[in-house]
Motif scaffolding. Structure first.
Motif, PDB file in Angstrom:
ATOM      1  N   ILE A   1      50.299  78.117  66.452  1.00 42.01           N
ATOM      2  CA  ILE A   1      50.277  78.722  67.623  1.00 42.01           C
ATOM      3  C   ILE A   1      50.996  77.288  68.451  1.00 42.01           C
ATOM      4  O   ILE A   1      50.448  76.191  68.248  1.00 42.01           O
ATOM      5  N   PHE A   2      50.910  78.191  69.410  1.00 42.40           N
ATOM      6  CA  PHE A   2      51.507  77.778  70.757  1.00 42.40           C
ATOM      7  C   PHE A   2      50.536  77.744  72.241  1.00 42.40           C
ATOM      8  O   PHE A   2      50.082  78.714  71.718  1.00 42.40           O
ATOM      9  N   LYS A   3      50.788  76.706  73.265  1.00 42.47           N
ATOM     10  CA  LYS A   3      49.354  76.856  73.835  1.00 42.47           C
ATOM     11  C   LYS A   3      50.940  76.367  75.463  1.00 42.47           C
ATOM     12  O   LYS A   3      50.941  75.470  76.005  1.00 42.47           O
ATOM     13  N   SER A   4      50.476  77.557  76.062  1.00 35.15           N
ATOM     14  CA  SER A   4      51.300  77.421  77.475  1.00 35.15           C
ATOM     15  C   SER A   4      50.920  76.269  78.457  1.00 35.15           C
ATOM     16  O   SER A   4      49.555  75.687  78.169  1.00 35.15           O
ATOM     17  N   PHE A   5      50.791  75.707  79.401  1.00 28.32           N
ATOM     18  CA  PHE A   5      50.500  74.851  79.863  1.00 28.32           C
ATOM     19  C   PHE A   5      49.188  75.225  80.681  1.00 28.32           C
ATOM     20  O   PHE A   5      48.830  74.417  80.927  1.00 28.32           O
ATOM     21  N   ASP A   6      48.956  77.334  81.366  1.00 24.84           N
ATOM     22  CA  ASP A   6      47.780  77.464  81.662  1.00 24.84           C
ATOM     23  C   ASP A   6      46.984  77.878  80.844  1.00 24.84           C
ATOM     24  O   ASP A   6      46.089  78.086  80.960  1.00 24.84           O
ATOM     25  N   ASN A   7      46.981  77.099  79.415  1.00 27.21           N
ATOM     26  CA  ASN A   7      46.112  76.580  78.308  1.00 27.21           C
ATOM     27  C   ASN A   7      46.141  78.549  77.706  1.00 27.21           C
ATOM     28  O   ASN A   7      44.687  79.435  78.011  1.00 27.21           O
ATOM     29  N   VAL A   8      47.192  79.528  77.864  1.00 19.91           N
ATOM     30  CA  VAL A   8      47.211  80.604  76.770  1.00 19.91           C
ATOM     31  C   VAL A   8      47.701  80.139  75.444  1.00 19.91           C
ATOM     32  O   VAL A   8      48.696  79.321  75.099  1.00 19.91           O
TER      33      VAL A   8
END
Length: 251
Positions: A24-31
């Motif tokens: 799982i990856f998380k974008s910088f805007d928390n998605v």
């Protein structure tokens, strides 16, 4: 707040939310993006390999959710996103992410579409091509920047491209000098009439708008107009014979 893999407080991508995903990856805007390792391993060169253990943690990325949503479509057997309809800012963000994570199919598509976006976005496209050594794209974008001050363009280039750009710029300067000297190599009777046209060649950009230079006609008769046509044809022929910027590169 914990970043454990079972965290449920953040948003999840609707497109990339498979139950059997193993990273799982998380974008910088928390998605959150649930991705299969096998796809990363087979389609990219810049993400964690299959043997990399995340220890149950979510891996943060610096890109926005909108960028990752487009990028990850290139590593799955699904229709690729239509980047041609995106704004240039979105295209540029996907292109940079593709380079960073070595998503090869996305890199190829982004280069093709960036060429389509010329000349409007030439400075940004030239910068992207320079950072990532896309020689073909450099050659396509360079003519749209040749009229800018030498130091302005050189200051934005990686070190290995500065000398080639100086040589390319000097080649255009020589063409400007040739354009000014053309009357001296032809019939002397036209020199006095041609002086006004000579003074129109002030900078390299003038070579790229010959309509503005030679648009004033019929004042001195058909013979002089034929002389102007020959002058213009000579300039255009010289420019067509020039080496493109990519030919100056040794990468």
């Amino acid at each position: 707040m914990s970043d454990e893999i079972n965290a449920s407080t953040n948003l999840h991508s609707e497109k990339f939310n498979a139950i059997d995903a193993d990273i799982i990856f998380k974008s910088f805007d928390n998605v959150h993006f649930k991705i299969h390792r096998k796809n990363l391993e087979s389609c990219t060169g810049g993400f964690p390999p299959a043997g990399f253990e995340t220890l149950g943690e979510i891996l943060p990325l610096t890109e926005s959710a909108s960028t990752l949503e487009l990028l990850f479509q290139f590593i799955y057997p699904m229709p690729q996103p239509n980047l041609r309809s995106c704004t240039f800012e979105i295209l540029a963000a996907v292109a940079e992410a593709a380079e960073k994570y070595q998503v090869y199919s996305a890199i190829y598509i982004c280069v093709l579409i960036m060429e389509m976006k010329l000349p409007e976005n030439a400075p940004m496209i030239f910068g992207h091509a320079g950072r990532h050594d896309h020689i073909y794209l450099l050659g396509k974008a360079a003519p749209y920047l040749i009229g800018k001050p030498l130091d302005e363009v050189a200051s934005e280039l990686p070190g290995h491209l500065i000398i080639p750009w100086i040589k390319y710029h000097m080649a255009w300067e020589k063409q400007l000098q040739k354009a000014r000297l053309y009357p001296e190599r032809n019939v002397s009777w036209a020199l006095s009439d041609a002086v006004g046209y000579i003074f129109k060649f002030k900078e390299i950009n003038d070579l790229k708008d010959l309509n503005a230079i030679f648009g004033d006609r019929n004042e001195n008769g058909n013979a002089f107009n034929r002389y102007l046509d020959a002058w213009r044809d000579n300039i255009e022929s010289n420019i067509l014979g020039m080496k493109t910027f990519d030919k100056y590169l040794i990468l």
